[in-house]
Write a protein that holds these residues in place. Structure first.
Motif, PDB file in Angstrom:
ATOM      1  N   LEU A 197      -2.701   6.041   3.404  1.00 16.26           N
ATOM      2  CA  LEU A 197      -1.354   5.684   2.944  1.00 16.26           C
ATOM      3  C   LEU A 197      -0.295   6.435   3.741  1.00 16.26           C
ATOM      4  O   LEU A 197       0.707   5.870   4.180  1.00 16.26           O
ATOM      5  CB  LEU A 197      -1.196   5.989   1.445  1.00 16.26           C
ATOM      6  CG  LEU A 197      -2.135   5.239   0.504  1.00 16.26           C
ATOM      7  CD1 LEU A 197      -1.849   5.599  -0.943  1.00 16.26           C
ATOM      8  CD2 LEU A 197      -2.014   3.737   0.693  1.00 16.26           C
TER       9      LEU A 197
ATOM     10  N   GLN B 120       2.595   4.884  -3.307  1.00 14.85           N
ATOM     11  CA  GLN B 120       3.100   6.261  -3.296  1.00 14.85           C
ATOM     12  C   GLN B 120       4.580   6.373  -3.662  1.00 14.85           C
ATOM     13  O   GLN B 120       5.061   7.462  -3.924  1.00 14.85           O
ATOM     14  CB  GLN B 120       2.891   6.917  -1.915  1.00 14.85           C
ATOM     15  CG  GLN B 120       1.444   7.185  -1.542  1.00 14.85           C
ATOM     16  CD  GLN B 120       0.845   8.370  -2.300  1.00 14.85           C
ATOM     17  OE1 GLN B 120       1.070   8.541  -3.488  1.00 14.85           O
ATOM     18  NE2 GLN B 120       0.045   9.173  -1.618  1.00 14.85           N
ATOM     19  N   TYR B 121       5.336   5.276  -3.607  1.00 14.77           N
ATOM     20  CA  TYR B 121       6.776   5.381  -3.905  1.00 14.77           C
ATOM     21  C   TYR B 121       7.107   4.873  -5.301  1.00 14.77           C
ATOM     22  O   TYR B 121       8.154   5.189  -5.850  1.00 14.77           O
ATOM     23  CB  TYR B 121       7.621   4.509  -2.973  1.00 14.77           C
ATOM     24  CG  TYR B 121       7.397   4.615  -1.507  1.00 14.77           C
ATOM     25  CD1 TYR B 121       7.393   5.845  -0.861  1.00 14.77           C
ATOM     26  CD2 TYR B 121       7.254   3.463  -0.731  1.00 14.77           C
ATOM     27  CE1 TYR B 121       7.226   5.914   0.504  1.00 14.77           C
ATOM     28  CE2 TYR B 121       7.096   3.527   0.631  1.00 14.77           C
ATOM     29  CZ  TYR B 121       7.077   4.751   1.256  1.00 14.77           C
ATOM     30  OH  TYR B 121       6.927   4.813   2.605  1.00 14.77           O
TER      31      TYR B 121
ATOM     32  N   LEU C 164       0.149   4.945   7.116  1.00 15.22           N
ATOM     33  CA  LEU C 164       0.935   3.706   7.050  1.00 15.22           C
ATOM     34  C   LEU C 164       2.421   4.029   6.888  1.00 15.22           C
ATOM     35  O   LEU C 164       3.285   3.435   7.545  1.00 15.22           O
ATOM     36  CB  LEU C 164       0.441   2.859   5.879  1.00 15.22           C
ATOM     37  CG  LEU C 164       1.168   1.533   5.661  1.00 15.22           C
ATOM     38  CD1 LEU C 164       0.902   0.585   6.812  1.00 15.22           C
ATOM     39  CD2 LEU C 164       0.742   0.896   4.342  1.00 15.22           C
ATOM     40  N   ILE C 165       2.705   4.999   6.038  1.00  9.92           N
ATOM     41  CA  ILE C 165       4.107   5.363   5.787  1.00  9.92           C
ATOM     42  C   ILE C 165       4.753   5.903   7.062  1.00  9.92           C
ATOM     43  O   ILE C 165       5.861   5.503   7.434  1.00  9.92           O
ATOM     44  CB  ILE C 165       4.181   6.386   4.631  1.00  9.92           C
ATOM     45  CG1 ILE C 165       3.837   5.693   3.309  1.00  9.92           C
ATOM     46  CG2 ILE C 165       5.549   7.038   4.558  1.00  9.92           C
ATOM     47  CD1 ILE C 165       3.658   6.627   2.132  1.00  9.92           C
TER      48      ILE C 165
ATOM     49  N   ALA D  67       0.837  -1.201   0.000  1.00 10.30           N
ATOM     50  CA  ALA D  67       0.000   0.000   0.000  1.00 10.30           C
ATOM     51  C   ALA D  67       0.870   1.249   0.000  1.00 10.30           C
ATOM     52  O   ALA D  67       0.617   2.210  -0.734  1.00 10.30           O
ATOM     53  CB  ALA D  67      -0.924  -0.012   1.204  1.00 10.30           C
TER      54      ALA D  67
ATOM     55  N   ALA E  38      -5.417   8.939   0.452  1.00  5.90           N
ATOM     56  CA  ALA E  38      -4.032   9.380   0.617  1.00  5.90           C
ATOM     57  C   ALA E  38      -3.681   9.397   2.101  1.00  5.90           C
ATOM     58  O   ALA E  38      -2.559   9.058   2.483  1.00  5.90           O
ATOM     59  CB  ALA E  38      -3.840  10.759   0.009  1.00  5.90           C
TER      60      ALA E  38
ATOM     61  N   THR F 145      -4.485  -1.858   5.017  1.00  3.99           N
ATOM     62  CA  THR F 145      -4.516  -0.724   4.092  1.00  3.99           C
ATOM     63  C   THR F 145      -4.669  -1.185   2.648  1.00  3.99           C
ATOM     64  O   THR F 145      -5.363  -0.549   1.858  1.00  3.99           O
ATOM     65  CB  THR F 145      -3.235   0.122   4.241  1.00  3.99           C
ATOM     66  OG1 THR F 145      -2.991   0.317   5.623  1.00  3.99           O
ATOM     67  CG2 THR F 145      -3.379   1.458   3.554  1.00  3.99           C
TER      68      THR F 145
END
Ligand code: HEM
Ligand code: CU
Ligand code: CU
Lengths: 648, 331
Positions: B40, A403-404, B43-44, A399, B37, B111
């Motif tokens: 995410l 984004q990466y 989670l990051i 997940a 978003a 997620t």
């Protein structure tokens, strides 16, 4: 095809390189002729089957390719150092990042590592050569010819421009009609055959040719990792062979394996590519782990901590590396359950990797750490690689990876694993085994410049990429607009790349300086090392060991030195059987190169005619009954006396 | 080797705050503008805490060990012991990573499933369906319910789930609006599905992240999230002012090249949906041939000339703002 389609024309940069290449070739030929060195080159190098010389040729080619790939990298950094620059246009930028990636992984990292394996492994296991010396020479020439074929693309015909991953449908004829991508398909196929042969060769060598007494759990760590790497090569490279064959069929013969039209399946390419590609990254990093293990143990003056768990970790990493390929395309619209499973397998790789880091740290603990250059590179590896590893775990979380993926964050990750993991290791290995190859050490003083410039430059170059990636910059952009907030990071990064290049220049100067001025009287064991390669003369004689050593424990040479058993009895000398030189490997390599070149241009008649060369080479090879020759005892005795003094 | 340890120490000091500073500053991934978003980003951030601890522990151990056990002239006679290893320690540093992996895996799995669906709290309204068709090197957005189509810009209502049904007319692209959520590929002959929500009106950057040839760097688009009434007004205006898209014009648009914004009063879905084949009739590989040297370089506004001289660049409509530069994601 007209001549100006054949040669890439119209760009001053390329014209200059064409002239430079032409002049260099003429210069080299003139030089060799003037020095009357043709015969020497032919009989000592081109036809050699000696694993040490083949290793040296691999390393030399690797250094050249490092230079080429590095120039590509610097040009990319220059182009993106400011917004809207017009130093390179989109097409050139695309060609350059493609050749950069291919060259660095396949024509720099691979030959450097295989070169060091070649030099070291037979010595380290107490053998006289690899299992199939002639096949070994063939592997080298196939690699070398493939590298030359790939490099010639930028002056003849145009470079490939679809990325080192060459994703379909982009890489197909539908969207990339020129010859550029044919170079990718053909050159990598030729190199791949050589690599596969190397894998088989080293498996057999390590399994069958270890010195008496060297059981599995007494093998040096570098031997272990080279064995496991060879096994992954044999498991993974055939997948790439098949993928490239399909690519070639699509591009040259109009089939539809991966096309948009006629029911082709581009996703099949992605799967096949990464089924090979992920194991490939472990193929290059595992031998590196082995080298660090040797260097760290030597300069901490301790045996490797947790040897057994190190072995299990390497085997575990190899096994898991075949089960994670989907993490390269979490974003392909896989079901949530697929992404969950591959997130788990990918993260699991970090576990054995972590075990290794802690074992290295505990090898250092209670040691007496000497900061030789080889050791400096090994030490710098630990923190730098840790950053690469933890960002790998971040990418592993599917997940989050949404984004990466395909951003500069990803680019930063893999440079943080590949540069500390492979390039630092190659440097450590070169400083460490240089005496074994050439009989003198590289300068420790110039080496410090090399080290600090390169390590600092590396961090300056790649650390900013994490941030610019998190700020939305995708990879492979040849330009970007102002006001996105990226130029600060990228300018910084460009400066870093210059510092790194200065480090590389220091290495080149170091090699030059040391060739001329370094002292030659360093004995056979300049580092007070632990493994068998140091038990014989330095540089190693062509027969490696006058008498095959016997092994009773790990770190056998350390043990022998402790017990004072390093001497050689005259009565132990027997004639040594050695393989003869052979012209067929280089001949076959060149023949493959010629056929490959014609295939790139789709000149099929010429390709078929010239493939007669391959057949001649194979037939000649099959009818080669040369049984090799024997080195008489007197000659052995003389050579051994030269460095041991008297024999017992 | 004081210098060495110090260097590493500075590296550590430098890198960690920079990482964490990301949370407050405007790095786009740390500045989510919608529920997807946001999950995410959460989670990051959760993972970064673990990573920071790992990095800290390794760097500290490394620094201390290298410093403490360095060779000094006064310990010349020190003979390091032979150590086989320690089962207890080795089990510890095996089990701790296992626990970390478990700790990371649970929220990751949650997620992964979560972002495949309409986010919680937005289910009461049907999502707005937008078909995304990526081509070399432009984005085509079709609104089937409204029967309108835009090129290189995307207007959406805020506070409502948008369902993107994505495909490609040729090469593979990746559709990414980092402020609103993660990316997903667009592929010819198949459809991928993505849900995104913007919490509030604003302008965000969207781009392709999957390299697909010469015009790749220009595959950016602006996402304008509007209040529902503004969005309806915009649709109304398009219906009143835009011309319909004809098949011929559409074929023109699909030719490789970088173009500006366009707006149409119908959608190309009337005659082709690239998710179900048929793209090959639009692909002309001759248009992709590279002629080194006499190649046209980019025009000053960053537009790239397509190889065909038929001026696809000029087919702009009333919305002629350039797609580049002004798509500022920080508003
Ligand atoms: C701790 C272990 C590691 C983990 C968990 C990990 C994870 C990942 C993941 C998930 C990706 C894909 C990300 C994406 O495409 O969005 C990736 C990419 C990559 N990794 Fe790693 N990695 C690890 C170690 C390594 C090592 C040791 C190497 C090589 C020596 C390596 C080389 C690469 C390369 C070359 C790519 C990108 C290839 C490309 O797209 O061009 N990684 N890694
Ligand atoms: Cu991978
Ligand atoms: Cu533009």
């Amino acid at each position: 095809m007209s001549l100006d389609e054949f040669f890439v024309t119209g760009d001053p940069l390329i014209l200059a390189s064409q002239i430079a290449i032409g002049l260099t070739m003429i210069g080299l030929i003139a030089l060799v002729t003037y020095l009357k060195r043709w015969k020497w080159l032919w009989s000592e190098w081109f036809t050699t089957v000696d694993h040490k010389k083949i290793g040296i040729m691999y390393i030399l080619a690797g250094v050249l390719m490092f230079f080429r790939g590095g120039v590509d990298g610097l040009m990319m950094k220059a182009q993106t150092s400011r917004p809207n620059l017009e130093f390179l246009d989109a097409q050139h930028y695309d060609e350059i990042f493609t050749t950069h990636g291919v060259i660095m992984i396949l024509f720099m990292a691979m030959p450097m590592l295989i070169g060091i394996m070649n030099v070291v492994i037979p010595l380290q296991i107490g053998a006289r050569d690899v299992a199939f010396p002639k096949l070994n020479a063939l592997s080298f020439w196939l690699f070398f010819v493939a590298a030359m074929l790939f490099n010639v693309s930028f002056v003849i015909g145009g470079s490939p421009d679809a990325g080192w991953t060459s994703y379909f449908p982009l890489a197909g004829k539908e969207f990339t009609p020129g010859v550029g991508n044919n170079y990718y398909a053909i050159a990598l196929q030729i190199a791949g055959i050589g690599t596969l042969a190397t894998g088989i060769n080293f498996i057999v060598t390590i399994v069958k040719m270890r010195a008496p007494g060297m059981t599995w759990m007494k093998m040096p760590m570098f031997t272990w990792t080279s064995l496991v790497t060879s096994i992954i090569i044999v498991a993974a490279f055939p997948i790439f062979t098949v993928a490239l064959a399909y690519m070639t069929l699509d591009r040259l013969f109009g089939t539809h394996f991966f096309t948009v039209a006629a029911g082709g399946d581009p996703m099949l390419w992605l799967n096949l590519f990464w089924l090979w590609g992920h194991p490939e990254v472990y193929i290059v990093v595992l031998p590196a782990f082995g080298m660090f293990s040797e260097v760290i143990a030597t300069f901490a003056r301790k045996n490797l901590y947790g040897y057994k768990s190190m072995v299990f970790s390497v085997v575990g990493i190899a096994f898991l590396s075949m089960l994670v390929w989907v993490h390269h395309f979490y974003t392909m619209g896989n079901s949530a359950s697929v992404n969950t499973v591959f997130s788990l397998t990918t993260m699991m790789i970090a576990i054995p990797t972590g075990v290794k880091i802690f074992n290295w740290l505990f090898t250092l603990r209670k040691g007496r750490i000497e900061f030789s250059n080889a050791m400096l590179w090994s030490l710098a590896f630990i923190p730098c690689f840790t950053i690469g590893g933890v960002t790998g775990v971040m990418l592993a979380m599917a997940a989050a990876d949404y984004q990466y993926h395909n951003t500069m964050f990803l680019v930063a990750h893999f440079h943080y694993v590949l540069i500390p993991g492979v390039v630092f290791a190659v440097f450590a290995g070169l400083y460490y085994w240089w005496p074994k190859m050439f009989g003198f050490k590289l300068s420790e003083k110039i080496g410090k410049w090399h080290f600090w410039l390169f390590v600092i430059g590396f961090n300056l170059t790649f650390m900013p990429m994490f941030f610019v990636g998190l700020d939305g910059m995708s990879r492979r952009m040849y330009t970007y607009s102002e006001g996105l907030g990226w130029e600060g990071w990228l300018g910084f990064s460009a400066v870093g790349s210059i510092v790194m290049a200065a480090g590389f220049a220091a290495l080149c100067y170091n090699i030059y300086w040391s060739f001329r001025y370094a002292p030659r009287d360093i004995g056979n064991d300049p580092w007070n090392a632990r493994t068998l390669e140091w038990a014989t003369a330095t540089p190693a004689p062509h027969y490696n060991f006058a008498k095959i050593p016997e092994v009773t424990r790990l770190d056998p040479y350390w043990d022998m030195k402790k017990k004072g058993e390093t001497g050689l009895k005259k009565s132990d000398l027997k004639p040594v059987h050695m393989p003869s030189n052979s012209w067929t490997p280089i001949f076959l390599g060149v023949a493959f190169g010629v056929v490959g070149f014609f295939l790139v241009f789709e000149w099929f008649t010429l390709a078929i005619i010239s493939s007669i060369g391959i057949i001649i080479g194979l037939v000649a090879n099959s009818f080669d009954y040369d049984e090799g020759y024997h080195i008489p005892v007197e000659e052995l005795e003389e050579e051994e006396r030269a460095w041991r003094g008297d024999l017992k | 080797m004081l210098k060495f340890k110090k260097g590493m120490y500075y590296l550590l000091l430098l890198s960690m705050p920079l990482f964490l500073a990301g949370c407050e500053s405007k790095l786009v991934v740390f500045d989510p503008q919608g529920p997807i978003a946001r999950s995410l980003t959460d989670l990051i951030l959760f993972s970064i805490i673990f990573m920071a601890i790992i990095v800290l522990v390794v760097f500290l151990l490394f620094g201390v060990i290298v410093w403490k056990y360095r060779a000094r002239p006064d310990n010349k006679d020190y003979e390091p012991p032979e150590e086989k290893g320690s089962h207890v320690l080795e089990i510890i540093w095996f089990v701790i990573p296992v626990l970390i992996v478990i700790a990371l895996m649970i929220p990751t799995a949650i997620t992964i499933y979560e972002v495949e669906d309409i986010p919680e709290g937005y289910e009461d309204q049907d999502p707005l369906v937008v078909h995304v068709t990526s081509a070399d090197w432009k984005w085509i957005f079709s609104y089937p319910e409204q029967d309108i189509e835009t090129v290189n810009y995307l207007n959406i209502p805020a506070n409502r789930a948008i369902q993107f049904k994505m495909t490609s007319a040729g090469t593979m692209q990746s559709f990414w609006i980092p402020s609103l959520g993660g990316q997903k590929y667009t592929m010819a002959n198949m459809q991928t599905n993505l849900f995104l929500v913007a919490d509030k009106p604003g302008s965000y950057m969207g781009r392709n992240t999957s390299f697909n040839g010469k015009g790749y760097a220009h595959m950016e688009f602006e996402v304008l999230a509007q209040s529902p009434s503004d969005f309806d007004e915009w649709v109304e205006e398009v219906k009143n002012t835009a011309d319909p898209l004809e098949e011929e014009k559409y074929a023109e648009i699909l030719k490789p090249g970088v173009i500006g914004r366009m707006t149409f009063n119908n959608t190309h879905l009337d005659w082709i949906d690239h998710a179900h084949g048929g793209s090959d009739q639009y692909i002309d590989s001759e248009l992709y041939r590279i002629t080194h040297g006499d190649e046209e370089h980019e025009e000053t506004d960053g537009h790239e000339d397509s190889e065909n001289k038929e001026d696809t660049n000029e087919v702009e409509t009333e919305e002629e703002a350039d797609v580049h530069g002004d798509s500022g994601h920080d508003q």
